[in-house]
Write a protein that holds these residues in place. Structure first.
Motif, short mmCIF file in Angstrom:
data_model
loop_
_atom_site.label_atom_id
_atom_site.label_comp_id
_atom_site.label_asym_id
_atom_site.label_seq_id
_atom_site.Cartn_x
_atom_site.Cartn_y
_atom_site.Cartn_z
N TRP A 44 56.09 96.79 19.85
CA TRP A 44 57.16 97.67 19.38
C TRP A 44 57.97 96.98 18.28
N ASP A 50 56.66 104.32 20.85
CA ASP A 50 57.40 104.57 22.08
C ASP A 50 56.58 104.43 23.36
N SER A 51 55.29 104.14 23.27
CA SER A 51 54.51 104.01 24.50
C SER A 51 53.31 103.09 24.30
N THR A 69 49.61 101.98 26.65
CA THR A 69 48.75 101.99 27.82
C THR A 69 48.07 100.63 27.88
N HIS A 94 51.18 102.23 32.33
CA HIS A 94 51.73 103.00 31.21
C HIS A 94 53.17 102.57 31.02
N ASN A 144 56.72 103.06 28.67
CA ASN A 144 57.49 103.88 27.73
C ASN A 144 58.69 103.07 27.27
N SER A 203 62.26 102.93 24.87
CA SER A 203 63.27 103.66 24.11
C SER A 203 64.19 102.65 23.45
N HIS A 218 60.17 101.36 30.59
CA HIS A 218 59.77 101.90 31.88
C HIS A 218 58.28 101.67 32.10
#
Length: 134
Positions: A89, A96-97, A99, A108, A110, A112, A121
């Motif tokens: 990121w 934003d995600s 795997t 998975h 996520n 923000s 998360h």
């Protein structure tokens, strides 16, 4: 050996992240010398959890973690997957995600945030392996 250093959490859990051209779990014993070398590298005074990974496609990676304290590979590492997600990121490789395929299952993640990560998360399979009464 090019490894990025990431501390995730408070207190920070130290992780190194090394990208490999191709990661095959069946060849993990061939990677053990690299994992041990990074785990005990003097550049990491706390020692590190070693995350070896391959980017499969945008937003999808294969990950293998050699964990300090355990002193062996683990089936999955939440903070290792989170450290990899934070690094990808921060360098603009994901938005934003993520795997993350681990030997024990797929996680998975996520993310923000705008300038910095506000929340990360993690979602994935769990399994009770023991119940202990004290």
């Amino acid at each position: 050996k090019d490894a990025a250093y990431v501390e995730l959490g408070d207190p920070g859990i130290p992780h190194s992240v090394t990208f490999l051209e191709s990661l095959d779990y069946r060849c993990k014993e061939d990677l053990r010398p690299l994992a041990l070398d990074l785990r005990h590298d003097p550049a990491f005074p706390k020692g590190v959890n070693v995350n070896l990974c391959t980017v499969l496609e945008e937003g999808r990676v294969r990950l293998l973690t050699y964990e300090r304290g355990v002193e062996d590979y683990t089936l999955a590492c939440g903070t290792g997957s989170g450290s990899l997600a934070a690094l990808l990121w921060k360098t603009g490789q994901i938005t934003d995600s993520l795997t993350a395929e681990n030997p024990g299952g797929t996680l998975h993640l996520n993310i923000s945030g705008t300038v910095s990560i506000h929340a990360l998360h993690l979602e994935g399979p769990t399994e009770i392996i023991a119940q202990i009464s004290l």
